[in-house]
Design a protein around this motif. Structure first.
Motif, mmCIF file in Angstrom:
data_model
loop_
_atom_site.group_PDB
_atom_site.id
_atom_site.type_symbol
_atom_site.label_atom_id
_atom_site.label_comp_id
_atom_site.label_asym_id
_atom_site.label_seq_id
_atom_site.Cartn_x
_atom_site.Cartn_y
_atom_site.Cartn_z
ATOM 1 N N ASP A 54 0.812 -1.220 0.000
ATOM 2 C CA ASP A 54 0.000 0.000 0.000
ATOM 3 C C ASP A 54 0.845 1.270 0.000
ATOM 4 O O ASP A 54 0.498 2.258 -0.657
ATOM 5 N N ASN A 55 1.946 1.259 0.735
ATOM 6 C CA ASN A 55 2.811 2.449 0.787
ATOM 7 C C ASN A 55 3.409 2.764 -0.576
ATOM 8 O O ASN A 55 3.460 3.924 -0.988
ATOM 9 N N GLU A 56 3.832 1.720 -1.279
ATOM 10 C CA GLU A 56 4.400 1.933 -2.610
ATOM 11 C C GLU A 56 3.342 2.435 -3.578
ATOM 12 O O GLU A 56 3.606 3.329 -4.390
ATOM 13 N N ARG A 57 2.161 1.859 -3.502
ATOM 14 C CA ARG A 57 1.079 2.306 -4.384
ATOM 15 C C ARG A 57 0.722 3.763 -4.122
ATOM 16 O O ARG A 57 0.445 4.522 -5.053
ATOM 17 N N LEU A 58 0.730 4.173 -2.843
ATOM 18 C CA LEU A 58 0.439 5.564 -2.507
ATOM 19 C C LEU A 58 1.486 6.499 -3.100
ATOM 20 O O LEU A 58 1.148 7.509 -3.731
ATOM 21 N N LEU A 59 2.757 6.165 -2.910
ATOM 22 C CA LEU A 59 3.821 7.013 -3.453
ATOM 23 C C LEU A 59 3.747 7.105 -4.972
ATOM 24 O O LEU A 59 3.911 8.182 -5.551
ATOM 25 N N LEU A 60 3.483 5.986 -5.617
ATOM 26 C CA LEU A 60 3.401 5.993 -7.079
ATOM 27 C C LEU A 60 2.177 6.756 -7.575
ATOM 28 O O LEU A 60 2.213 7.365 -8.645
ATOM 29 N N ALA A 61 1.092 6.761 -6.782
ATOM 30 C CA ALA A 61 -0.094 7.526 -7.164
ATOM 31 C C ALA A 61 0.141 9.029 -7.002
ATOM 32 O O ALA A 61 -0.396 9.834 -7.774
ATOM 33 N N LEU A 62 0.958 9.404 -6.028
ATOM 34 C CA LEU A 62 1.252 10.822 -5.806
ATOM 35 C C LEU A 62 2.323 11.361 -6.751
ATOM 36 O O LEU A 62 2.439 12.578 -6.929
ATOM 37 N N LYS A 63 3.082 10.489 -7.361
ATOM 38 C CA LYS A 63 4.208 10.897 -8.198
ATOM 39 C C LYS A 63 3.828 11.890 -9.303
ATOM 40 O O LYS A 63 4.530 12.888 -9.476
ATOM 41 N N PRO A 64 2.724 11.699 -10.037
ATOM 42 C CA PRO A 64 2.392 12.671 -11.092
ATOM 43 C C PRO A 64 2.035 14.063 -10.564
ATOM 44 O O PRO A 64 2.102 15.050 -11.285
ATOM 45 N N LEU A 65 1.681 14.133 -9.286
ATOM 46 C CA LEU A 65 1.295 15.413 -8.694
ATOM 47 C C LEU A 65 2.489 16.217 -8.185
ATOM 48 O O LEU A 65 2.330 17.384 -7.820
ATOM 49 N N LEU A 66 3.640 15.610 -8.153
ATOM 50 C CA LEU A 66 4.837 16.276 -7.624
ATOM 51 C C LEU A 66 5.567 17.045 -8.711
ATOM 52 O O LEU A 66 5.385 16.811 -9.901
ATOM 53 N N ARG A 67 6.430 17.946 -8.265
ATOM 54 C CA ARG A 67 7.292 18.656 -9.201
ATOM 55 C C ARG A 67 8.286 17.682 -9.814
ATOM 56 O O ARG A 67 8.607 16.650 -9.219
ATOM 57 N N GLU A 68 8.765 18.031 -10.983
ATOM 58 C CA GLU A 68 9.661 17.147 -11.732
ATOM 59 C C GLU A 68 10.903 16.763 -10.913
ATOM 60 O O GLU A 68 11.328 15.614 -10.937
ATOM 61 N N GLU A 69 11.450 17.710 -10.178
ATOM 62 C CA GLU A 69 12.667 17.423 -9.415
ATOM 63 C C GLU A 69 12.423 16.467 -8.246
ATOM 64 O O GLU A 69 13.356 15.863 -7.729
#
Length: 101
Positions: A54-69
């Protein structure tokens, strides 16, 4: 896991051509000297590493919302989570002996 052990045993056996020639090969096949139990444990560890938690899925779901860096940091965090989740499995498997104490 029994299926993996069966496959490894089949690969470890000599080919039918070798046994029909009448020559006895003491080498033990392709995987001579490798413990099938250890191979099965390693295969189960790799299977456990392949399924995201679940933790990995959460991080991967948030990834597109983060800044490129910051997106690269998510990949690093996911790799660290996988390593951390494998530590108890490695200790239980006994593949590395008594490293953990």
């Amino acid at each position: 896991m029994d299926n993996i052990e069966d496959i490894l045993r089949a690969l470890a056996e000599d080919s039918p051509e070798d046994s029909s020639s009448g020559q006895e090969d003491s080498g033990g096949g392709l995987f001579s000297g490798i413990d099938l139990g250890t191979m099965a444990k390693a295969a189960s560890l790799l299977g456990a590493a392949a399924s995201p938690d679940d933790n990995e899925r959460l991080l991967l779901a948030l990834k597109p919302l983060l800044r490129e860096e910051n997106r690269g940091k998510v990949d690093t965090a996911v790799r660290l989570l996988k390593l951390i989740s494998l530590l108890p499995l490695l200790k239980e498997s006994g593949l590395f002996g008594d490293l953990g104490g």
